[in-house]
Design a protein around this motif. Structure first.
Motif, PDB file in Angstrom:
ATOM      1  N   ALA A  38      -3.647   1.209 -14.100  1.00 48.61           N
ATOM      2  CA  ALA A  38      -2.584   0.204 -14.194  1.00 48.61           C
ATOM      3  C   ALA A  38      -1.282   0.831 -14.683  1.00 48.61           C
ATOM      4  CB  ALA A  38      -3.017  -0.927 -15.115  1.00 48.61           C
ATOM      5  N   GLU A  39      -1.381   1.754 -15.628  1.00 49.04           N
ATOM      6  CA  GLU A  39      -0.185   2.430 -16.146  1.00 49.04           C
ATOM      7  C   GLU A  39       0.446   3.333 -15.089  1.00 49.04           C
ATOM      8  OE1 GLU A  39      -1.439   4.319 -19.762  1.00 49.04           O
ATOM      9  OE2 GLU A  39      -1.511   2.413 -20.846  1.00 49.04           O
ATOM     10  N   ARG A  41       0.226   2.894 -11.839  1.00 51.01           N
ATOM     11  CA  ARG A  41       0.837   1.989 -10.862  1.00 51.01           C
ATOM     12  C   ARG A  41       2.179   1.465 -11.385  1.00 51.01           C
ATOM     13  NH1 ARG A  41      -0.644  -0.084  -6.439  1.00 51.01           N
ATOM     14  NH2 ARG A  41       0.430  -1.893  -5.649  1.00 51.01           N
ATOM     15  N   GLU A  42       2.210   1.097 -12.666  1.00 53.83           N
ATOM     16  CA  GLU A  42       3.447   0.611 -13.272  1.00 53.83           C
ATOM     17  C   GLU A  42       4.533   1.691 -13.242  1.00 53.83           C
ATOM     18  OE1 GLU A  42       5.120  -1.214 -17.485  1.00 53.83           O
ATOM     19  OE2 GLU A  42       2.973  -0.933 -17.236  1.00 53.83           O
ATOM     20  N   GLU A  45       5.834   1.932  -9.662  1.00 49.57           N
ATOM     21  CA  GLU A  45       6.691   0.776  -9.365  1.00 49.57           C
ATOM     22  C   GLU A  45       8.042   0.912 -10.062  1.00 49.57           C
ATOM     23  OE1 GLU A  45       4.099  -2.347 -10.692  1.00 49.57           O
ATOM     24  OE2 GLU A  45       3.154  -2.563  -8.714  1.00 49.57           O
ATOM     25  N   SER A  46       8.021   1.405 -11.286  1.00 50.78           N
ATOM     26  CA  SER A  46       9.270   1.585 -12.035  1.00 50.78           C
ATOM     27  C   SER A  46      10.165   2.627 -11.380  1.00 50.78           C
ATOM     28  CB  SER A  46       8.969   1.995 -13.482  1.00 50.78           C
ATOM     29  OG  SER A  46       8.324   0.948 -14.158  1.00 50.78           O
TER      30      SER A  46
END
Length: 95
Positions: A38-39, A41-42, A45-46
């Motif tokens: 999840a990190e 992916r974040e 995305e960022s």
């Protein structure tokens, strides 16, 4: 002939956006690896958002760097097995 900066930036933005669409988290949270996925992916995305911001502000060099870096994060996550990807994709290194 070397790639034009605008063309390369366009290509890397599309590649990162497509990669984010194709990669799904393989390990659910709250497991530690699910949290790591999840990190990652974040982060990807960022970097996509950052690259678009740079691009809007006429800074294509930093836009390309952001798109490339975001893609690298996601590709590493795929390589580590944190993401599932379609068999037919050619967006990621899986060897």
């Amino acid at each position: 002939m070397p790639a034009d900066l605008t063309e390369k930036t366009d290509r890397y933005e599309a590649m990162l956006a497509d990669a984010l669409t194709e990669a799904t988290i393989a390990v659910p949270e709250p497991r530690p690896l699910g949290t790591a996925a999840a990190e990652i992916r974040e982060m990807a995305e960022s970097y996509l958002e950052d690259g678009r911001h740079f691009r809007e502000n006429d800074d294509p060099v930093n836009a390309l760097a952001a798109f490339s870096y975001g893609y690298g994060w996601l590709d590493a996550g795929v390589r580590l097995g944190l993401f599932e990807i379609p068999d037919e994709t050619s967006l990621f290194t899986t060897a």
